[in-house]
Enzyme design. Structure first.
Site, PDB file in Angstrom:
ATOM      1  N   CYS A 108     -45.860  50.811 -39.883  1.00  0.00           N
ATOM      2  CA  CYS A 108     -45.468  49.660 -40.236  1.00  0.00           C
ATOM      3  C   CYS A 108     -43.975  49.086 -39.649  1.00  0.00           C
ATOM      4  O   CYS A 108     -43.120  49.987 -40.072  1.00  0.00           O
ATOM      5  CB  CYS A 108     -45.309  49.506 -41.952  1.00  0.00           C
ATOM      6  SG  CYS A 108     -44.539  48.271 -42.694  1.00  0.00           S
ATOM      7  N   ILE A 109     -44.212  48.014 -39.120  1.00  0.00           N
ATOM      8  CA  ILE A 109     -43.095  47.451 -38.464  1.00  0.00           C
ATOM      9  C   ILE A 109     -41.607  47.155 -39.361  1.00  0.00           C
ATOM     10  O   ILE A 109     -40.509  47.477 -38.945  1.00  0.00           O
ATOM     11  CB  ILE A 109     -43.239  46.195 -37.524  1.00  0.00           C
ATOM     12  CG1 ILE A 109     -41.978  45.935 -36.590  1.00  0.00           C
ATOM     13  CG2 ILE A 109     -43.720  45.201 -38.375  1.00  0.00           C
ATOM     14  CD1 ILE A 109     -42.454  45.190 -35.544  1.00  0.00           C
TER      15      ILE A 109
END
Length: 129
Positions: free
Chosen positions: A77-78
C-alpha cells in the site's frame, strides 16, 4: 482455488510468519495466490535495509525469496508505505528523498489493487490486526 492474502502486521509480529507459512502451504496444495497485499505495518517487510541478527530467521529475506521464486504479485500500500518511509525509486525521486529502500519484487500501489483482489479471488485471508 484462488486466494488473495492481506498482511496487516509488521515483521516482528508472529502474523508475518504465519502469513508466509499459509502462503507456502497454499501453493504446495496446488492452489493459486492472485495477490499478496501488504498494509499498515506490514509495509515494513518491503524494505531492503532491514538487517536481522544472525541468530534469528530473516523474515524480510524469506518473504522476498518466496515472492520472487513464485513470481507472485506483491503489492505494498503506497499510502502506508510513504507514511513509514518505504520508498521505491519513483517515490524517492518524487518526494526528493536521497534513497529508495524497496523495489522488485514489491510494487507500491493503492488500495484499488486490494479491492480488485477481493473481486477476483475465491477466498480472502487476512493476517494481523
Amino acid at each position: 482455488m484462488n486466494f488473495a492474502i492481506v498482511l496487516l502486521s509488521g515483521p516482528q509480529d508472529p502474523a508475518a510468519r504465519s502469513a508466509l507459512n499459509f502462503a507456502r502451504a497454499t501453493l504446495d496444495a496446488g492452489h493459486q495466490i492472485s495477490r499478496l497485499f501488504f498494509y499498515r505495518d506490514a509495509v515494513h517487510l518491503a524494505t531492503a535495509l532491514a538487517v536481522q541478527p544472525q541468530d534469528e530467521a530473516d523474515i524480510y529475506a524469506d518473504w522476498r525469496a518466496f515472492i520472487s521464486e513464485n513470481q507472485l504479485d506483491a503489492v505494498v500500500c503506497i499510502a502506508a508505505a510513504l507514511r513509514r518511509g518505504v520508498l521505491d525509486d519513483a517515490e524517492a525521486s518524487r518526494w526528493q528523498r536521497p534513497v529508495a529502500n524497496t523495489g522488485a519484487p514489491w510494487e507500491l500501489s493503492g488500495l484499488g489493487q486490494w479491492v480488485d483482489s477481493l473481486q477476483t479471488a475465491d477466498r480472502t485471508v487476512t493476517f494481523g490486526t
